[in-house]
Scaffold this motif. Structure first.
Motif, PDB file in Angstrom:
ATOM      1  N   HIS A 168     -27.691   4.131  16.787  1.00 25.16           N
ATOM      2  CA  HIS A 168     -28.058   3.246  15.687  1.00 25.16           C
ATOM      3  C   HIS A 168     -26.971   2.195  15.519  1.00 25.16           C
ATOM      4  N   GLU A 194     -29.513   9.010  20.798  1.00 23.39           N
ATOM      5  CA  GLU A 194     -30.122   8.116  19.812  1.00 23.39           C
ATOM      6  C   GLU A 194     -28.984   7.311  19.201  1.00 23.39           C
ATOM      7  N   VAL A 220     -21.452   2.456  27.131  1.00 20.31           N
ATOM      8  CA  VAL A 220     -22.614   1.559  27.108  1.00 20.31           C
ATOM      9  C   VAL A 220     -22.731   0.869  25.749  1.00 20.31           C
ATOM     10  N   TRP A 266     -25.633  -1.071  13.400  1.00 16.71           N
ATOM     11  CA  TRP A 266     -25.740  -1.774  12.120  1.00 16.71           C
ATOM     12  C   TRP A 266     -24.750  -2.926  12.078  1.00 16.71           C
ATOM     13  N   ARG A 274     -23.391   4.353  15.519  1.00 17.58           N
ATOM     14  CA  ARG A 274     -23.175   5.791  15.567  1.00 17.58           C
ATOM     15  C   ARG A 274     -24.292   6.369  16.424  1.00 17.58           C
ATOM     16  N   ARG A 314     -30.547  -3.139   4.438  1.00 22.44           N
ATOM     17  CA  ARG A 314     -29.843  -3.575   5.649  1.00 22.44           C
ATOM     18  C   ARG A 314     -30.734  -3.232   6.835  1.00 22.44           C
ATOM     19  N   VAL A 315     -30.814  -4.158   7.774  1.00 25.48           N
ATOM     20  CA  VAL A 315     -31.658  -3.921   8.943  1.00 25.48           C
ATOM     21  C   VAL A 315     -30.777  -3.758  10.177  1.00 25.48           C
ATOM     22  N   GLY A 316     -31.084  -2.774  10.979  1.00 21.21           N
ATOM     23  CA  GLY A 316     -30.311  -2.529  12.198  1.00 21.21           C
ATOM     24  C   GLY A 316     -31.216  -2.272  13.389  1.00 21.21           C
ATOM     25  N   LYS A 317     -30.607  -1.933  14.508  1.00 21.20           N
ATOM     26  CA  LYS A 317     -31.351  -1.647  15.732  1.00 21.20           C
ATOM     27  C   LYS A 317     -31.157  -0.186  16.103  1.00 21.20           C
ATOM     28  N   SER A 318     -32.161   0.377  16.762  1.00 19.60           N
ATOM     29  CA  SER A 318     -32.031   1.737  17.271  1.00 19.60           C
ATOM     30  C   SER A 318     -32.357   1.733  18.756  1.00 19.60           C
ATOM     31  N   MET A 319     -31.636   2.522  19.498  1.00 26.25           N
ATOM     32  CA  MET A 319     -31.938   2.695  20.912  1.00 26.25           C
ATOM     33  C   MET A 319     -31.976   4.183  21.214  1.00 26.25           C
ATOM     34  N   GLU A 320     -32.993   4.597  21.946  1.00 23.88           N
ATOM     35  CA  GLU A 320     -33.121   6.006  22.318  1.00 23.88           C
ATOM     36  C   GLU A 320     -33.240   6.047  23.831  1.00 23.88           C
ATOM     37  N   PHE A 321     -32.465   6.888  24.492  1.00 25.25           N
ATOM     38  CA  PHE A 321     -32.547   6.952  25.954  1.00 25.25           C
ATOM     39  C   PHE A 321     -32.057   8.303  26.483  1.00 25.25           C
ATOM     40  N   LEU A 360     -24.706  -2.491  24.127  1.00 25.74           N
ATOM     41  CA  LEU A 360     -25.654  -2.355  23.017  1.00 25.74           C
ATOM     42  C   LEU A 360     -25.131  -2.877  21.693  1.00 25.74           C
TER      43      LEU A 360
END
Lengths: 87, 87
Positions: free
Chosen positions: A9, A7, A64, A11, A78, A40-47, A69
């Motif tokens: 995150h 996971e 990666v 920012w 993180r 604050r808005v960020g992105k999350s990626m889960e894989f 990303l």
């Protein structure tokens, strides 16, 4: 090969202006929810990562993140890595 | 009034198709990083909440998530709340 769930995150760095965060903060305040600030808005990626060990999986995730990303000029990331079998 | 830092993560529900996640997965694979699959992309929001207690802050975060930050039809969220003084 073991399976790990990563996971990530991403920012914007604290010094970088975040217009999306400001817009969301204003929307929240405009709807009457007071007491919320510093948005604050960020992105999350889960894989899922397939690797021989947790160290190898960590390295893969970092590669990666650094290359695809995350934009290291403006963003930081993180991540949390958990084994699929709960290791 | 105490200050709490909330970190909210919003994901598409598992049953909802995630084209952004698919695109990122293909980009990662196309750059030669094999062994990564099941990519899902979400949003993160981090903000400061002013409330009298942790319970009140939790309730505030949930209200804002349900009404503004998350579309309950397609998305789910989870959040972490930490007191600024490390409570």
């Amino acid at each position: 090969m073991k399976e790990y769930r990563a996971e990530v995150h991403v920012w914007l760095k604290p010094s970088v202006f975040d217009p999306q965060g400001n817009a969301v903060e204003k929307a929240v305040a405009g709807l009457g929810h007071t007491g919320i600030r510093g948005m604050r808005v960020g992105k999350s990626m889960e894989f899922t990562v397939e690797a021989d060990s947790k160290e190898a999986a960590s390295k893969m995730v970092e590669t990666v993140c650094d290359r695809v990303l995350c934009n290291p000029v403006m963003e930081t990331y993180r991540y949390v890595l958990t084994a699929r079998d709960g290791e």
